[in-house]
Design an enzyme around this catalytic site. Structure first.
Site, mmCIF file in Angstrom:
data_model
loop_
_atom_site.group_PDB
_atom_site.id
_atom_site.type_symbol
_atom_site.label_atom_id
_atom_site.label_comp_id
_atom_site.label_asym_id
_atom_site.label_seq_id
_atom_site.Cartn_x
_atom_site.Cartn_y
_atom_site.Cartn_z
ATOM 1 N N ALA A 92 8.074 -15.814 20.925
ATOM 2 C CA ALA A 92 6.755 -15.451 21.443
ATOM 3 C C ALA A 92 6.703 -14.264 22.410
ATOM 4 O O ALA A 92 5.692 -13.562 22.461
ATOM 5 C CB ALA A 92 6.114 -16.668 22.113
ATOM 6 N N LYS A 97 1.278 -11.048 20.543
ATOM 7 C CA LYS A 97 0.755 -11.791 19.389
ATOM 8 C C LYS A 97 0.270 -13.179 19.801
ATOM 9 O O LYS A 97 -0.697 -13.698 19.242
ATOM 10 C CB LYS A 97 1.814 -11.860 18.293
ATOM 11 N N ARG A 120 12.480 -12.904 29.372
ATOM 12 C CA ARG A 120 11.308 -12.613 28.549
ATOM 13 C C ARG A 120 10.256 -13.715 28.653
ATOM 14 O O ARG A 120 9.065 -13.455 28.478
ATOM 15 C CB ARG A 120 11.744 -12.387 27.098
ATOM 16 N N CYS A 212 9.542 -5.592 13.105
ATOM 17 C CA CYS A 212 9.251 -4.172 13.323
ATOM 18 C C CYS A 212 10.425 -3.325 12.827
ATOM 19 O O CYS A 212 10.665 -2.220 13.307
ATOM 20 C CB CYS A 212 8.938 -3.886 14.788
#
Length: 274
Positions: A92, A97, A120, A212
């Site tokens: 997450a 997102k 994070r 990505c």
């Protein structure tokens, strides 16, 4: 195969409609000299010019918007969450997102946002608080271990977002170069995570897989792997023409999507558990 794009980076913001109307925010930023251009989303703008860092405004601190690429807004849209859905975000952080999903759900339903990194997770918490998200449970855990708890307690999800760690994340680190070993490692981890994701879906539940990365090994080969390994999953076709103004085309597997430069490279696929 290693593909690296080092062209000029396009800049976008996603307006947080949980807190402010897009046109109201647009006028506020334009009054400060920011030049914005509309996109296919009525709540997203391309930043064409700004006299200051777009991530250091009062409006940013108030949680009125999230700076993120237009490409990264596609996976939550493709997942298409309902207001009453029970959703898992498997990787997450930093929360772009996750907060987008909450916005689409109008802060209703429930999102379980899992992040393996403690550092994070702090960024994830910060963004969720800043954006006024109220429907999200944050879990700092390794998804590969947390799944045992979920399965033991028979906790399954309506929809799952797997924005998988990939070599594209390494490319963004200017102090590192991507190697073939990095790509192989990412691919193995991605295959493990997507398998876990299907395990955790309810019957007829849907999973969106995205990266990505531009590497086939991390994208089409992961989808090919899960479709060949399991007989309880099918590919859902996504149409590229739904995303106007983006350099987006069908992937090397029919029904998947690839976003190409000058937009941030992205791969998106959607699966259903049957």
């Amino acid at each position: 195969m290693m593909i690296v794009y080092k062209g000029e980076k396009m800049q976008f913001i996603r307006v947080n409609t949980l807190k402010i109307n897009p046109e109201v925010l647009k006028k506020r930023l334009e009054n400060k000299g920011v030049v914005l251009e509309k996109t296919f989303l009525d709540y997203a703008f391309e930043v064409k010019k700004s006299p200051f860092s777009i991530g250091s405004t009062p409006e940013y601190l108030f949680g009125y918007y999230m700076p993120q690429s237009i490409s990264s807004m596609i996976p939550p849209i493709v997942l298409n969450p309902r207001e009453d859905d029970f959703i898992l975000d498997m990787c997450a952080a930093p929360g772009g997102k996750t907060t987008h999903l909450a916005q689409l759900m109008k802060n209703k339903g429930t999102i379980v946002a899992v992040e393996i990194s403690k550092t994070r997770t702090k960024a994830l918490k910060s963004n969720i608080n800043r954006m006024g998200v109220l429907n999200t449970i944050i879990i700092n855990a390794d998804m590969r271990k947390y799944k045992d708890y979920l399965l033991k307690n028979e906790i399954f999800f309506d929809k799952i977002l797997l924005d998988a760690p990939c070599s594209g994340n390494i490319i963004k680190d200017k102090n590192r170069n991507v190697s073939e070993e990095d790509i192989k490692y990412c691919s193995l981890r991605q295959k493990e995570l997507i398998d876990i994701g299907i395990d955790l879906l309810k019957k007829d539940g849907e999973l969106v897989y995205s990266t990505c990365s531009m590497e086939v090994e991390e994208n089409e080969e992961v989808i090919k792997y899960i479709l060949q390994k399991r007989n309880d999953v099918e590919l859902i076709i996504i149409k590229a023409n739904e995303f106007k103004g983006i350099n987006i085309k069908e992937g090397y597997i029919k029904g998947t999507l690839r976003v190409f430069p000058p937009n941030e490279p992205f791969f998106i696929a959607k699966l259903r558990k049957i």
